[in-house]
Design a protein around this motif. Structure first.
Motif, mmCIF file in Angstrom:
data_model
loop_
_atom_site.group_PDB
_atom_site.id
_atom_site.type_symbol
_atom_site.label_atom_id
_atom_site.label_comp_id
_atom_site.label_asym_id
_atom_site.label_seq_id
_atom_site.Cartn_x
_atom_site.Cartn_y
_atom_site.Cartn_z
ATOM 1 N N ALA A 535 0.909 -1.205 0.056
ATOM 2 C CA ALA A 535 -0.086 0.076 0.014
ATOM 3 C C ALA A 535 0.894 1.140 -0.081
ATOM 4 C CB ALA A 535 -0.810 -0.039 1.263
ATOM 5 N N ARG A 608 -3.849 -4.674 -9.358
ATOM 6 C CA ARG A 608 -4.194 -4.121 -8.063
ATOM 7 C C ARG A 608 -3.345 -2.914 -7.289
ATOM 8 N NH1 ARG A 608 -3.718 -2.172 -2.976
ATOM 9 N NH2 ARG A 608 -2.628 -4.088 -2.090
ATOM 10 N N GLY A 611 -3.974 0.732 -6.741
ATOM 11 C CA GLY A 611 -5.190 0.974 -6.693
ATOM 12 C C GLY A 611 -6.009 0.976 -5.460
ATOM 13 N N PRO A 612 -7.023 1.010 -5.402
ATOM 14 C CA PRO A 612 -7.969 0.749 -4.081
ATOM 15 C C PRO A 612 -7.647 -0.754 -3.663
ATOM 16 C CG PRO A 612 -9.447 1.040 -5.712
ATOM 17 C CD PRO A 612 -8.295 1.350 -6.605
ATOM 18 N N ALA A 613 -7.447 -1.076 -2.321
ATOM 19 C CA ALA A 613 -7.220 -2.208 -1.801
ATOM 20 C C ALA A 613 -8.657 -2.936 -2.013
ATOM 21 C CB ALA A 613 -7.023 -2.217 -0.532
ATOM 22 N N ASP A 614 -8.633 -4.439 -2.176
ATOM 23 C CA ASP A 614 -9.761 -5.267 -2.269
ATOM 24 C C ASP A 614 -9.926 -5.722 -0.772
ATOM 25 O OD1 ASP A 614 -11.508 -7.329 -2.685
ATOM 26 O OD2 ASP A 614 -10.925 -7.817 -4.652
ATOM 27 N N PRO A 615 -10.844 -5.630 -0.162
ATOM 28 C CA PRO A 615 -11.200 -6.093 1.234
ATOM 29 C C PRO A 615 -11.173 -7.408 1.354
ATOM 30 C CG PRO A 615 -13.262 -5.151 0.201
ATOM 31 C CD PRO A 615 -12.007 -4.727 -0.784
#
Length: 909
Positions: A535, A608, A611-615
């Motif tokens: 991240a 990914r 980009g936004p994290a996948d929960p």
């Protein structure tokens, strides 16, 4: 039988002893380590377990006439505990009376083994003369002594590959009949298995009836019957679920898979299954089959390559001994089967691993030994078997990508069910690392020019297809060109020298730089592996990651096209495509599918980044290190809840599933057990069942929490372990949470204990595999064993050999990025406490395995949290004591006092 008149050397932590060539008189004398090393360097000596002896002497170049090598040649596939006592028992010789008597035994054992080679009744004679001729050329130390004792056979011996039987094709198995098992039938079958004169255990009977519910006909697609059954130690759950299992297979004609986490339970299951099934059916097939992953079995093509020059030096000797074993092996299982676990460690190389299929390089029907293949034989036998004994990972892999959908398991018993979560976590993980990427490169391109061995790339494996099908040939060429972007040999060194080559090596270099830049763990100095979240990565890193993703996509596309061409060939086969060729193409298509899925997972992982994290996932960057040496770099992805894919892949297609363990639930609460079963994902309400242990823990066991051993004080910790083992007279299992502390404690106490007749063995210290260490521990009531916390699941030692378990501290979870994410999602410290209580309960379960067992469970913790005490069975006495009081209680038990006669000085908490 005459003892072999050659000098023999023995060394332990208690000293060294040499018995001269002259067998008259006592002959044996104590010598110093220096004299022992000089004696071993001057002349070949009779020894037992050269690597272990070398460790004891501090002389890594030790060689000699190792009795274990001779035993492996004379009695392949026969079990022996690799100790003087174990060797004496295997050969019906007098057990040595202490260390000083061991050299005498070595001379007698050598004589007995050599005499057997001249015995007309020697059961393993076939193939020995031929193997010996090869070993003579290799200058194997025993070859000269064997030459005059093994007579040349009157007829030429068959080569190993001609001796092995071929498996036969079988018709497709019909669907099982839909049957309902009555309670009376199940209990009658249980009585038959336990014996009509055996004690009727109410807990076991209730458990068997509950387990039978999982075999009822499924009412709706995607909604299996699921039973969560907690069965305390001593219930007899193995026969409890084998009773309805054997009854259902008999009435329905189907197959049931019983899955375990440890090899020890697999062996126990194989033994217990003999009560319900014969070794062979009337038609010669086996009703019970043990299945493991491909990497556990001997690959005959790899063995042939090793025998014909692929191995050299000591490794070539290993190949000959493995060939001897293969001719007599039950099933070719090299890891936990009838190959001695100690054999590979004698040769100080990864020779055993090189003889298995660990790289997914199997050519299936293209292999000349395909019809004799141990792996294929086990896979085919399992289709028509009543019972298949497997492991959690294999069940999941088979369900996810088994070659034959009809053979995927639909009735499953997960024994050691508390480990299903961990197995799913590993099975459904993704890792784009240097080690994984270079293996893919080699699978596509083939080995580097300087490499030895038989490994071939796609072009060589599918040469006939390429010559027939132009589109297939173009796809192979394109894949080969694209695979050049993957890391090649020497990738790690290039990265360390800032000379990364290609988009994937540049990505790994960026990962390494980022991990080191962000590290705050202190692990750099300690030599541990390092990691950081995937991240907040900068633009330059994201650009490198996208270039790597595009390179992977360029490789995946031609592999997809190749798979389509192979499928077309199978649908409209050319005239020359015979049955073996068809099987080979099906195998290649299966391997392609696996690689395409892997590449897709890697692309998704890289896409990914930035980009936004996948929960649903947890991603991180890591540098893997061992004692400060870097050996891999990669990007990792795990499911936050791996039971979600498990539920879809394993549970949903199944008809009936049992998950059972002594530690499924946390205390009195089923909530977490249900969540960790995967059933909420497919909207199934599992049946819940609990069966308390019949053991009287109040009189059989005692938990002692020692409060005056300071945390982090290695001298104090070592003294505590040493004194506790002495008080118990051995029979101790020590569990550590850090290898470094284990080694430090072992180094401080091993010599002193050995001088008192209490041998001490240790994981990560002794050059012996874990399974063999446990065998040694089980065989000697005076021995003790130190291991990591994970060893708690691999030890099944009922009786007097295990009477003390010592944990160096509370087994706190490692604060990894993955653990932090799951902790945050599951209640914080409550999640930690659940994991710790489970580990404590599993470790305590090693101590009391039968009604006759007694012992102490000791935790060295100045501030053991009271909230964790519920991990221990109800009624178990728990006391916070000083080390001196703990020593007194352990010593009183060792001297014959029972728990009732030990006067309590403190009331239980």
């Amino acid at each position: 039988m005459a003892a072999l008149p050659l000098p023999a050397l023995h060394a332990s932590h208690g000293g060294c002893w040499l018995r001269e060539q002259d067998l008259t008189g006592s002959g044996t004398r104590p010598i110093s380590k220096g004299d022992a090393v000089m004696a071993a360097a001057d002349t070949p000596l009779l020894i037992l377990n050269a690597p272990l002896l070398a460790t004891r002497l501090g002389y890594p170049d030790l060689s000699g006439l190792d009795l274990l090598e001779l035993y492996a040649f004379v009695h392949p596939a026969r079990f022996v505990v690799p100790t003087p006592k174990g060797l004496a028992h295997a050969l019906n010789l007098e057990e040595p009376q202490g260390d000083a008597d061991v050299p005498r035994l070595l001379q007698e054992a050598a004589g007995a083994l050599l005499d057997m080679c001249g015995n007309p009744e020697w059961p393993e004679r076939e193939g020995a003369w031929t193997a010996l001729q090869s070993l003579i050329r290799m200058r194997w130390p025993w070859a000269t002594l064997l030459t005059g004792r093994i007579q040349r056979p009157s007829q030429a011996e068959r080569w190993l590959f001609a001796r092995l039987p071929e498996w036969e094709e079988t018709p497709e198995a019909p669907q099982p009949r839909q049957v309902v098992l009555s309670e009376e039938e199940v209990l009658e079958r249980l009585t038959r298995l336990t014996g009509s004169t055996a004690e009727q255990r109410s807990g076991q009977r209730a458990y068997a009836v509950e387990a039978a519910n999982a075999f009822a006909p499924r009412e709706r697609a995607g909604r299996p019957h699921v039973l969560l059954a907690q069965a305390g130690t001593g219930i007899g759950k193995t026969l409890g679920y084998l009773a309805p299992t054997s009854l259902w297979t008999e009435k329905a004609g189907g197959t049931v898979w019983v899955s375990t986490y440890t090899k020890a339970l697999q062996r126990q299951l194989r033994h217990e299954s003999r009560r319900a099934w014969p070794e062979h059916r009337a038609d010669g097939t086996r009703p019970v089959v043990v299945r493991k992953g491909r990497e556990n079995y001997l690959c005959l093509l790899n063995l042939e390559d090793a025998l014909q020059g692929g191995f050299s030096g000591r490794a070539a000797v290993l190949a000959q001994l493995v060939a001897r074993w293969a001719a007599y092996s039950r099933d070719g299982d090299m890891i936990g089967g009838d190959l001695p676990g100690w054999l590979g460690t004698l040769f100080r190389q990864r020779g055993i691993a090189a003889l298995t299929d660990r790289r997914g390089e199997c050519v299936y029907a293209g292999c000349p030994h395909y019809r004799k293949c141990f792996i294929e034989r086990a896979a085919r036998a399992s289709v028509g078997a009543d019972l298949v004994i497997g492991n959690h990972a294999l069940v999941m892999v088979n369900a996810a990508r088994g070659r034959d959908p009809a053979s995927r398991p639909t009735r499953i018993v997960f024994d050691e069910g508390h480990h299903v979560f961990d197995a799913a976590d590993s099975t459904f993980a993704a890792a784009l690392s240097g080690a994984e990427a270079i293996e893919l490169r080699r699978w596509v391109i083939g080995p580097e020019k300087a490499s030895k061995g038989r490994r071939r790339g796609l072009s060589a494996r599918l040469a006939d297809i390429a010559s027939y099908d132009e589109a297939g040939a173009q796809a192979i060429t394109a894949a080969r060109a694209a695979a050049e972007a993957l890391p090649g040999d020497g990738w790690m060194q290039r990265i360390l020298e800032n000379a990364a080559s290609g988009p994937l090596e540049e990505l790994l270099a960026a990962v390494r730089a980022t991990v080191y830049a962000r590290d705050e763990s202190g692990g750099q100095e300690a030599g541990y592996g390092l990691e950081t979240e995937a991240a907040g990565l900068d633009g330059a890193f994201v650009e490198i990651a996208q270039a790597a993703r595009m390179a992977l996509a360029e490789l995946r596309q031609p592999l997809i096209r190749l798979g389509m061409r192979l499928e077309a060939l199978l649908e409209e086969p050319p005239d020359w495509l015979d049955s073996p060729g068809r099987a080979r193409i099906e195998g290649a298509r299966h391997s392609l599918t696996w690689r395409v899925e892997t590449l897709a997972a890697w692309e998704s992982l890289l896409d990914r980044l930035g980009g936004p994290a996948d929960p649903e996932y947890v991603d991180w960057l890591a540098v893997d290190r061992s004692e400060a040496r870097e050996f891999d770099i990669g990007i990792h992805r795990r499911w936050l809840d791996p039971m979600k894919p498990f539920a879809k892949v394993v549970l949903e297609p199944a008809h009936g599933v049992v998950m059972t363990s002594a530690t499924l639930r946390d205390g009195e609460d089923w909530t977490k057990a249900i969540a960790r079963s995967g059933t909420p994902t497919i909207d199934v309400a599992p049946r819940l069942s609990i069966h308390q242990s019949p053991f009287d823990y109040a009189s059989q066991a005692e938990v002692l929490i020692v409060t005056d051993v300071p945390k982090g004080d290695i001298p104090a910790l070592s003294a505590a372990f040493g004194r506790l083992i002495e008080a118990s007279g051995g029979g101790a299992l020590g569990l550590f949470t850090a290898i470094r502390r284990l080694r430090a404690v072992h180094g401080r106490i091993a010599d002193r204990l050995a001088r008192g007749g209490l041998p001490l063995y240790a994981q990560h210290v002794d050059p012996i595999d874990t399974g063999t260490l446990v065998d040694i521990f089980r065989d000697d009531p005076a021995a003790s064993l130190l291991g990591t916390d994970a060893l708690r699941d691999g030890v099944d030692v009922p009786g007097h050999s295990l009477r003390l378990v010592v944990m160096e501290q509370v087994p706190w979870p490692r604060p990894t990025i993955l653990h932090r994410a799951r902790r945050l999602a599951n209640g914080g410290s409550v999640y930690d406490d659940t994991l710790i209580r489970a580990k404590l309960a599993q470790a305590f379960g090693r101590l009391i395995r039968s009604r006759d067992d007694h012992g102490h469970f000791v935790v060295l913790s100045p501030a053991f949290p009271s909230r964790l005490l519920s991990a221990f069975p109800a009624g178990t006495p728990i006391r916070r004591v000083s080390l001196d009081e703990a020593l007194q209680r352990v010593a009183d038990h060792a001297s014959g006092a029972t728990a009732e006669t030990i006067e309590a000085s403190d009331p239980p908490n």
